[in-house]
Design a protein around this motif. Structure first.
Motif, PDB file in Angstrom:
ATOM      1  N   ARG A   5      24.492  -4.871  34.556  1.00 55.61           N
ATOM      2  CA  ARG A   5      25.589  -4.421  35.409  1.00 55.61           C
ATOM      3  C   ARG A   5      25.126  -3.506  36.536  1.00 55.61           C
ATOM      4  O   ARG A   5      25.933  -2.901  37.230  1.00 55.61           O
ATOM      5  N   GLY A   6      23.838  -3.357  36.681  1.00 57.28           N
ATOM      6  CA  GLY A   6      23.295  -2.557  37.778  1.00 57.28           C
ATOM      7  C   GLY A   6      23.348  -1.064  37.540  1.00 57.28           C
ATOM      8  O   GLY A   6      23.194  -0.285  38.476  1.00 57.28           O
ATOM      9  N   VAL A   7      23.572  -0.639  36.311  1.00 50.53           N
ATOM     10  CA  VAL A   7      23.568   0.788  35.998  1.00 50.53           C
ATOM     11  C   VAL A   7      22.118   1.250  36.007  1.00 50.53           C
ATOM     12  O   VAL A   7      21.280   0.682  35.310  1.00 50.53           O
ATOM     13  N   THR A   8      21.845   2.259  36.817  1.00 55.98           N
ATOM     14  CA  THR A   8      20.465   2.723  36.926  1.00 55.98           C
ATOM     15  C   THR A   8      20.178   3.812  35.897  1.00 55.98           C
ATOM     16  O   THR A   8      21.054   4.570  35.501  1.00 55.98           O
ATOM     17  N   ALA A   9      18.946   3.877  35.519  1.00 55.22           N
ATOM     18  CA  ALA A   9      18.493   4.873  34.555  1.00 55.22           C
ATOM     19  C   ALA A   9      18.484   6.245  35.209  1.00 55.22           C
ATOM     20  O   ALA A   9      18.434   6.366  36.438  1.00 55.22           O
ATOM     21  N   GLU A  10      18.498   7.272  34.393  1.00 55.10           N
ATOM     22  CA  GLU A  10      18.393   8.641  34.904  1.00 55.10           C
ATOM     23  C   GLU A  10      17.020   8.791  35.554  1.00 55.10           C
ATOM     24  O   GLU A  10      15.994   8.768  34.870  1.00 55.10           O
ATOM     25  N   GLN A  11      17.001   8.932  36.855  1.00 56.07           N
ATOM     26  CA  GLN A  11      15.741   8.909  37.598  1.00 56.07           C
ATOM     27  C   GLN A  11      14.854  10.127  37.323  1.00 56.07           C
ATOM     28  O   GLN A  11      13.661  10.089  37.556  1.00 56.07           O
ATOM     29  N   SER A  12      15.447  11.211  36.833  1.00 51.71           N
ATOM     30  CA  SER A  12      14.655  12.400  36.554  1.00 51.71           C
ATOM     31  C   SER A  12      14.081  12.391  35.136  1.00 51.71           C
ATOM     32  O   SER A  12      13.438  13.356  34.734  1.00 51.71           O
ATOM     33  N   ASN A  13      14.283  11.304  34.415  1.00 53.26           N
ATOM     34  CA  ASN A  13      13.776  11.203  33.043  1.00 53.26           C
ATOM     35  C   ASN A  13      12.251  11.365  33.028  1.00 53.26           C
ATOM     36  O   ASN A  13      11.536  10.709  33.788  1.00 53.26           O
ATOM     37  N   GLU A  14      11.769  12.233  32.180  1.00 51.10           N
ATOM     38  CA  GLU A  14      10.344  12.555  32.114  1.00 51.10           C
ATOM     39  C   GLU A  14       9.475  11.343  31.772  1.00 51.10           C
ATOM     40  O   GLU A  14       8.416  11.128  32.367  1.00 51.10           O
ATOM     41  N   SER A  15       9.913  10.552  30.843  1.00 50.77           N
ATOM     42  CA  SER A  15       9.140   9.381  30.426  1.00 50.77           C
ATOM     43  C   SER A  15       9.060   8.350  31.558  1.00 50.77           C
ATOM     44  O   SER A  15       8.012   7.749  31.800  1.00 50.77           O
TER      45      SER A  15
END
Length: 168
Positions: free
Chosen positions: A28-38
């Motif tokens: 659905r085009g939901v993006t991941a949390e871009q600040s995620n450390e991993s």
């Protein structure tokens, strides 16, 4: 009902073997949390490894980490920060090889884990192609669902960039 056809790419295939809920969000085009450390660490490993190679080579709906030519054959290389999710990485790379084969291009694949100084050859076998055909059908089925699959805790949840959609 989600009416768009899902464009199955390597990222969806990789996510499929880890978390069905993530596949639904990605479709659905939901993006991941871009600040995620991993996620940031993975980008760093990719960008700072194999510096002489041209990274992010597009092919259809996919982006290969990089490609090489060796003895007249094409080698698709996928860089991972660790071998923790090697099975999903193997499936992702097999998907790339399968897409290339469908376009009439033969290639072989190599998973690269630079922090572990490890390389794993991936060969597209008939068994892998059959597995991928099932994966594609299940991804399309998942994407058509009106609601995401329920959150299920797995060993990857602790570092997942989508965790807030499940546990937040």
């Amino acid at each position: 009902m989600f009416s768009e056809l899902v464009k199955v790419n390597g990222y969806l295939v990789q996510a499929f073997s880890i978390c069905r809920r993530q596949v639904w969000l990605l479709a659905r085009g939901v993006t991941a949390e871009q600040s995620n450390e991993s996620l940031a660490l993975g980008r760093l490993v990719d960008q700072n490894s194999y510096a002489r190679e041209r990274h992010q080579v597009g092919f259809g709906d996919n982006k290969f980490d990089f490609v090489q030519g060796a003895d007249g054959e094409l080698v698709v290389c996928e860089v991972k920060k660790s071998s923790r999710a090697e099975r999903s990485a193997r499936l992702q790379l097999a998907h790339y090889l399968y897409d290339l084969q469908k376009a009439g291009i033969e290639a072989r694949g190599v998973l690269m884990f630079p922090t572990e100084k490890k390389r794993v050859e991936v060969e597209l076998t008939d068994a892998l192609k059959a597995e991928l055909d099932c994966v594609y059908a299940e991804i399309e089925s998942l994407a058509q669902r009106n609601v995401p699959p329920p959150a299920e805790h797995c060993k990857y949840c602790g570092k997942c960039a989508y965790a807030e959609y499940c546990w937040g």
